[in-house]
Design a protein around this motif. Structure first.
Motif, mmCIF file in Angstrom:
data_model
loop_
_atom_site.group_PDB
_atom_site.id
_atom_site.type_symbol
_atom_site.label_atom_id
_atom_site.label_comp_id
_atom_site.label_asym_id
_atom_site.label_seq_id
_atom_site.Cartn_x
_atom_site.Cartn_y
_atom_site.Cartn_z
ATOM 1 N N LEU A 1 0.384 -3.465 -26.412
ATOM 2 C CA LEU A 1 0.704 -4.193 -25.188
ATOM 3 C C LEU A 1 2.120 -3.841 -24.750
ATOM 4 N N ALA B 1 -2.012 0.217 -18.976
ATOM 5 C CA ALA B 1 -1.663 -0.871 -19.894
ATOM 6 C C ALA B 1 -0.875 -1.966 -19.173
ATOM 7 N N THR C 1 -3.626 -3.654 -16.708
ATOM 8 C CA THR C 1 -4.825 -4.260 -17.288
ATOM 9 C C THR C 1 -4.520 -5.147 -18.489
ATOM 10 N N GLN C 2 -3.333 -5.007 -19.083
ATOM 11 C CA GLN C 2 -2.991 -5.816 -20.254
ATOM 12 C C GLN C 2 -1.812 -6.754 -19.969
ATOM 13 N N TRP C 3 -0.635 -6.156 -19.678
ATOM 14 C CA TRP C 3 0.549 -7.004 -19.559
ATOM 15 C C TRP C 3 0.462 -7.973 -18.390
#
Length: 157
Positions: free
Chosen positions: A3, A113, A116-118
């Motif tokens: 992440l 990332a 879509t993640q953080w």
């Protein structure tokens, strides 16, 4: 990929940029390097250039994933620019600043990332403003330890 976390949050300032621009979609991302190759000889030679950093700017996105991209530098004043140049004025924004280390071949994974993640896991929302890539003077896109920054505009929670 782990992440990503911002290296810092920063309140940006107004940026006056000039450079070469084109419209892209996600199927044409590999063509961005061609724009940089065309712009590269101008680095340090753009009339009115201020500073030594260069910027990649994603702006004017549409619902289909297409966007305008500017490869440029900061400029001052209203200097006459070379034919084919685009100017862009970015208003001050609050940004999450992420570092990308290594070759540009891996930059898509860093962007993925972040978005879509953080961003979904954070308390922040992306502002409707340009996303910046900041390349320091002397940046070598093929160097394994090259460091550049990705600036994501945020709405304050």
């Amino acid at each position: 990929m782990t992440l990503p976390t911002p290296s810092r949050f920063e309140d940006g300032r107004t940026l006056h940029l000039a450079g070469l621009s084109n419209r892209y979609d996600l199927s044409r991302l590999t063509e961005l390097k061609l724009l940089w190759q065309r712009f590269g000889p101008w680095l340090g030679h753009v009339p009115g250039q201020h500073g030594h950093d260069s910027y990649g700017v994603c702006y004017n996105p549409d619902e289909q994933g297409a966007f305008d991209y500017l490869a440029g530098v900061e400029v001052t004043g209203t200097t006459t620019l070379p034919e084919g140049f685009t100017t862009l004025v970015l208003a001050p924004q609050h940004y999450a600043v992420f570092e990308h280390r290594g070759s540009l071949e891996g930059i898509k994974a860093t962007f993925d990332a972040i978005f879509t993640q953080w961003l979904p896991a954070s308390d922040w929302r992306q502002a409707e403003a340009a996303v910046l890539e900041r390349y320091p003077a002397g940046y070598d896109p093929a160097a394994p330890q090259a460091l550049m920054e990705i600036w994501i505009p945020l709405e304050r929670p």
